[in-house]
Scaffold this motif. Structure first.
Motif, PDB file in Angstrom:
ATOM      1  N   LEU A  10      40.414  54.797  39.611  1.00 18.18           N
ATOM      2  CA  LEU A  10      40.079  54.740  40.292  1.00 18.18           C
ATOM      3  C   LEU A  10      39.807  53.997  41.482  1.00 18.18           C
ATOM      4  O   LEU A  10      38.073  53.480  40.578  1.00 18.18           O
ATOM      5  CB  LEU A  10      40.482  56.309  41.235  1.00 18.18           C
ATOM      6  N   VAL A  11      40.300  53.716  42.143  1.00 18.28           N
ATOM      7  CA  VAL A  11      39.282  51.765  42.658  1.00 18.28           C
ATOM      8  C   VAL A  11      39.518  52.179  44.491  1.00 18.28           C
ATOM      9  O   VAL A  11      41.115  51.798  44.259  1.00 18.28           O
ATOM     10  CB  VAL A  11      39.516  50.564  41.710  1.00 18.28           C
ATOM     11  N   ALA A  13      41.030  49.476  47.811  1.00 17.65           N
ATOM     12  CA  ALA A  13      41.501  48.869  47.643  1.00 17.65           C
ATOM     13  C   ALA A  13      40.348  47.329  47.478  1.00 17.65           C
ATOM     14  O   ALA A  13      39.161  47.450  48.965  1.00 17.65           O
ATOM     15  CB  ALA A  13      42.038  48.717  49.099  1.00 17.65           C
ATOM     16  N   GLY A  14      40.631  45.918  46.990  1.00 22.84           N
ATOM     17  CA  GLY A  14      39.662  45.489  47.632  1.00 22.84           C
ATOM     18  C   GLY A  14      38.579  45.249  46.464  1.00 22.84           C
ATOM     19  O   GLY A  14      38.347  44.024  45.774  1.00 22.84           O
ATOM     20  N   GLY A  15      38.558  45.971  45.599  1.00 25.25           N
ATOM     21  CA  GLY A  15      37.740  45.927  44.433  1.00 25.25           C
ATOM     22  C   GLY A  15      38.331  45.708  43.211  1.00 25.25           C
ATOM     23  O   GLY A  15      39.721  44.837  43.176  1.00 25.25           O
ATOM     24  N   SER A  16      37.585  45.945  41.597  1.00 24.47           N
ATOM     25  CA  SER A  16      38.462  45.367  40.520  1.00 24.47           C
ATOM     26  C   SER A  16      37.920  46.145  39.322  1.00 24.47           C
ATOM     27  O   SER A  16      37.351  47.625  39.677  1.00 24.47           O
ATOM     28  CB  SER A  16      37.459  44.132  40.064  1.00 24.47           C
ATOM     29  N   LEU A  17      38.920  45.601  37.990  1.00 24.53           N
ATOM     30  CA  LEU A  17      38.616  46.918  36.551  1.00 24.53           C
ATOM     31  C   LEU A  17      39.090  45.721  36.350  1.00 24.53           C
ATOM     32  O   LEU A  17      39.704  44.662  36.509  1.00 24.53           O
ATOM     33  CB  LEU A  17      40.009  47.706  37.114  1.00 24.53           C
ATOM     34  N   ARG A  18      39.026  45.952  35.300  1.00 24.45           N
ATOM     35  CA  ARG A  18      39.129  45.338  33.809  1.00 24.45           C
ATOM     36  C   ARG A  18      40.023  45.811  32.667  1.00 24.45           C
ATOM     37  O   ARG A  18      39.201  47.724  32.296  1.00 24.45           O
ATOM     38  CB  ARG A  18      37.972  44.330  32.911  1.00 24.45           C
ATOM     39  N   LEU A  80      43.135  42.463  30.862  1.00 26.78           N
ATOM     40  CA  LEU A  80      43.052  41.831  31.905  1.00 26.78           C
ATOM     41  C   LEU A  80      42.380  42.235  32.930  1.00 26.78           C
ATOM     42  O   LEU A  80      42.036  43.385  33.420  1.00 26.78           O
ATOM     43  CB  LEU A  80      44.604  42.566  32.376  1.00 26.78           C
ATOM     44  N   GLN A  81      41.921  41.415  33.185  1.00 26.93           N
ATOM     45  CA  GLN A  81      40.876  41.190  34.520  1.00 26.93           C
ATOM     46  C   GLN A  81      41.545  40.850  36.051  1.00 26.93           C
ATOM     47  O   GLN A  81      42.278  40.458  36.061  1.00 26.93           O
ATOM     48  CB  GLN A  81      39.959  39.990  35.095  1.00 26.93           C
ATOM     49  N   MET A  82      41.158  41.867  36.419  1.00 26.85           N
ATOM     50  CA  MET A  82      42.159  42.569  37.667  1.00 26.85           C
ATOM     51  C   MET A  82      40.758  42.601  39.355  1.00 26.85           C
ATOM     52  O   MET A  82      40.554  43.799  39.208  1.00 26.85           O
ATOM     53  CB  MET A  82      43.048  44.269  37.886  1.00 26.85           C
ATOM     54  N   ASN A  83      41.361  41.956  40.153  1.00 23.11           N
ATOM     55  CA  ASN A  83      40.141  41.747  41.345  1.00 23.11           C
ATOM     56  C   ASN A  83      41.143  41.634  42.454  1.00 23.11           C
ATOM     57  O   ASN A  83      42.106  41.515  42.568  1.00 23.11           O
ATOM     58  CB  ASN A  83      39.692  40.220  41.356  1.00 23.11           C
ATOM     59  N   SER A  84      40.437  41.956  43.421  1.00 19.68           N
ATOM     60  CA  SER A  84      41.435  41.862  44.795  1.00 19.68           C
ATOM     61  C   SER A  84      42.862  43.077  44.870  1.00 19.68           C
ATOM     62  O   SER A  84      43.311  42.834  45.337  1.00 19.68           O
ATOM     63  CB  SER A  84      41.556  40.738  44.975  1.00 19.68           C
ATOM     64  N   LEU A  85      42.437  43.780  44.209  1.00 19.36           N
ATOM     65  CA  LEU A  85      43.031  44.687  44.185  1.00 19.36           C
ATOM     66  C   LEU A  85      43.461  45.782  45.790  1.00 19.36           C
ATOM     67  O   LEU A  85      43.001  46.365  46.425  1.00 19.36           O
ATOM     68  CB  LEU A  85      42.579  46.461  43.323  1.00 19.36           C
ATOM     69  N   LYS A  86      44.898  45.802  45.107  1.00 21.78           N
ATOM     70  CA  LYS A  86      45.457  46.723  46.613  1.00 21.78           C
ATOM     71  C   LYS A  86      46.763  47.522  46.345  1.00 21.78           C
ATOM     72  O   LYS A  86      46.208  48.080  45.033  1.00 21.78           O
ATOM     73  CB  LYS A  86      46.691  45.723  46.892  1.00 21.78           C
ATOM     74  N   PRO A  87      46.944  49.130  46.731  1.00 19.45           N
ATOM     75  CA  PRO A  87      47.209  49.865  46.849  1.00 19.45           C
ATOM     76  C   PRO A  87      48.466  49.506  45.873  1.00 19.45           C
ATOM     77  O   PRO A  87      49.136  50.460  44.944  1.00 19.45           O
ATOM     78  CB  PRO A  87      47.650  50.362  48.390  1.00 19.45           C
ATOM     79  N   GLN A 115      50.007  53.394  24.552  1.00 22.76           N
ATOM     80  CA  GLN A 115      50.363  53.771  25.588  1.00 22.76           C
ATOM     81  C   GLN A 115      49.898  53.883  26.787  1.00 22.76           C
ATOM     82  O   GLN A 115      50.001  54.795  27.727  1.00 22.76           O
ATOM     83  CB  GLN A 115      49.289  55.694  25.101  1.00 22.76           C
ATOM     84  N   GLY A 116      49.436  53.227  27.892  1.00 22.66           N
ATOM     85  CA  GLY A 116      48.703  52.982  28.905  1.00 22.66           C
ATOM     86  C   GLY A 116      47.749  53.280  29.488  1.00 22.66           C
ATOM     87  O   GLY A 116      47.162  54.499  28.784  1.00 22.66           O
ATOM     88  N   THR A 117      47.463  52.654  30.389  1.00 24.03           N
ATOM     89  CA  THR A 117      46.357  53.601  31.021  1.00 24.03           C
ATOM     90  C   THR A 117      46.492  53.705  32.969  1.00 24.03           C
ATOM     91  O   THR A 117      46.883  52.390  33.411  1.00 24.03           O
ATOM     92  CB  THR A 117      45.120  52.662  30.958  1.00 24.03           C
ATOM     93  N   GLN A 118      46.200  53.879  33.583  1.00 23.97           N
ATOM     94  CA  GLN A 118      46.701  54.605  34.841  1.00 23.97           C
ATOM     95  C   GLN A 118      45.694  53.756  35.664  1.00 23.97           C
ATOM     96  O   GLN A 118      43.867  54.081  35.141  1.00 23.97           O
ATOM     97  CB  GLN A 118      46.338  56.178  34.945  1.00 23.97           C
ATOM     98  N   VAL A 119      45.935  52.872  36.546  1.00 26.76           N
ATOM     99  CA  VAL A 119      45.270  52.602  38.131  1.00 26.76           C
ATOM    100  C   VAL A 119      45.641  52.894  38.950  1.00 26.76           C
ATOM    101  O   VAL A 119      46.926  53.033  39.735  1.00 26.76           O
ATOM    102  CB  VAL A 119      45.230  51.009  37.558  1.00 26.76           C
ATOM    103  N   THR A 120      45.054  53.583  39.790  1.00 23.96           N
ATOM    104  CA  THR A 120      44.934  53.974  41.545  1.00 23.96           C
ATOM    105  C   THR A 120      44.348  53.371  42.456  1.00 23.96           C
ATOM    106  O   THR A 120      43.232  53.611  41.774  1.00 23.96           O
ATOM    107  CB  THR A 120      44.703  55.029  41.764  1.00 23.96           C
ATOM    108  N   VAL A 121      44.280  52.577  42.912  1.00 25.79           N
ATOM    109  CA  VAL A 121      44.130  51.538  43.913  1.00 25.79           C
ATOM    110  C   VAL A 121      44.709  52.956  45.539  1.00 25.79           C
ATOM    111  O   VAL A 121      45.450  52.712  46.249  1.00 25.79           O
ATOM    112  CB  VAL A 121      44.339  50.395  44.385  1.00 25.79           C
ATOM    113  N   SER A 122      43.470  53.271  46.485  1.00 20.77           N
ATOM    114  CA  SER A 122      43.375  53.598  47.327  1.00 20.77           C
ATOM    115  C   SER A 122      42.903  52.838  48.228  1.00 20.77           C
ATOM    116  O   SER A 122      41.971  51.480  48.466  1.00 20.77           O
ATOM    117  CB  SER A 122      41.682  54.333  47.042  1.00 20.77           C
ATOM    118  N   SER A 123      43.679  53.228  49.291  1.00 20.33           N
ATOM    119  CA  SER A 123      43.621  52.496  50.930  1.00 20.33           C
ATOM    120  C   SER A 123      42.393  52.605  51.907  1.00 20.33           C
ATOM    121  O   SER A 123      41.835  53.777  51.831  1.00 20.33           O
ATOM    122  CB  SER A 123      44.588  52.128  51.845  1.00 20.33           C
TER     123      SER A 123
END
Length: 123
Positions: A10-11, A13-18, A80-87, A115-123
Motif C-alpha cells: 500500500l502506497v 499517490a506519488g509514491g514508489s514501489l519496486r 519493476l520500479q514504479m514511481n509517481s504511482l497513481k490510484p 502468483q501475483g502481488t497486490q499493489v494499492t495506491v491511495s489518493s
C-alpha cells in the motif's frame, strides 16, 4: 518454471514501489519477461516487457516514463520500479516468462505466470 513475485503493498499517490520476480526451472536468460496487471472487474493488461538480454524494453503508454523494467540474468530476477504511482495503478501485478526471446505485449506469448502481488495506491 516457477515465478515468485514480491514487493507489492500500500502506497500513497506519488509514491514508489519496486516489484521483484524470482524465476527457477528454465534457462532464464533465454527468454523475455513481462509484467502484467489486473484490476478488479477488468482484464489482465500488459505493463512492461524486457528482452532476453535486457537491451530492449517496451511499456504500456499508461506507465511510460514512470515505470522501469530491468533484469539480472545472473540472479534469475526481473524487477519493476514504479514511481509517481497513481490510484489507477492499483491492481494485482503478475510477472510472466515468455516463450520467445524478444519483447512482446501479447499475453499469449507468455506461458508461465507468477502468483501475483497486490499493489494499492491511495489518493
Amino acid at each position: 518454471v516457477q515465478l515468485q513475485a514480491s514487493g507489492g503493498g500500500l502506497v500513497q499517490a506519488g509514491g514508489s514501489l519496486r516489484l521483484s520476480c524470482a524465476a527457477s526451472g528454465r534457462t532464464f536468460s533465454t527468454y523475455a519477461m513481462g509484467w502484467f496487471r489486473q484490476a478488479p472487474g477488468k482484464e489482465r493488461e500488459f505493463v512492461a516487457t524486457i528482452s532476453w538480454n535486457g537491451r530492449s524494453t517496451y511499456y504500456a503508454d499508461s506507465v511510460k516514463g514512470r515505470f522501469t523494467i530491468s533484469r539480472d540474468n545472473a540472479k534469475n530476477t526481473v524487477s519493476l520500479q514504479m514511481n509517481s504511482l497513481k490510484p489507477e495503478d492499483t491492481a494485482v501485478y503478475y510477472c510472466a516468462n515468455s516463450r520467445i526471446s524478444s519483447t512482446s505485449t501479447n499475453k499469449l506469448n507468455y506461458d508461465y505466470w507468477g502468483q501475483g502481488t497486490q499493489v494499492t495506491v491511495s489518493s
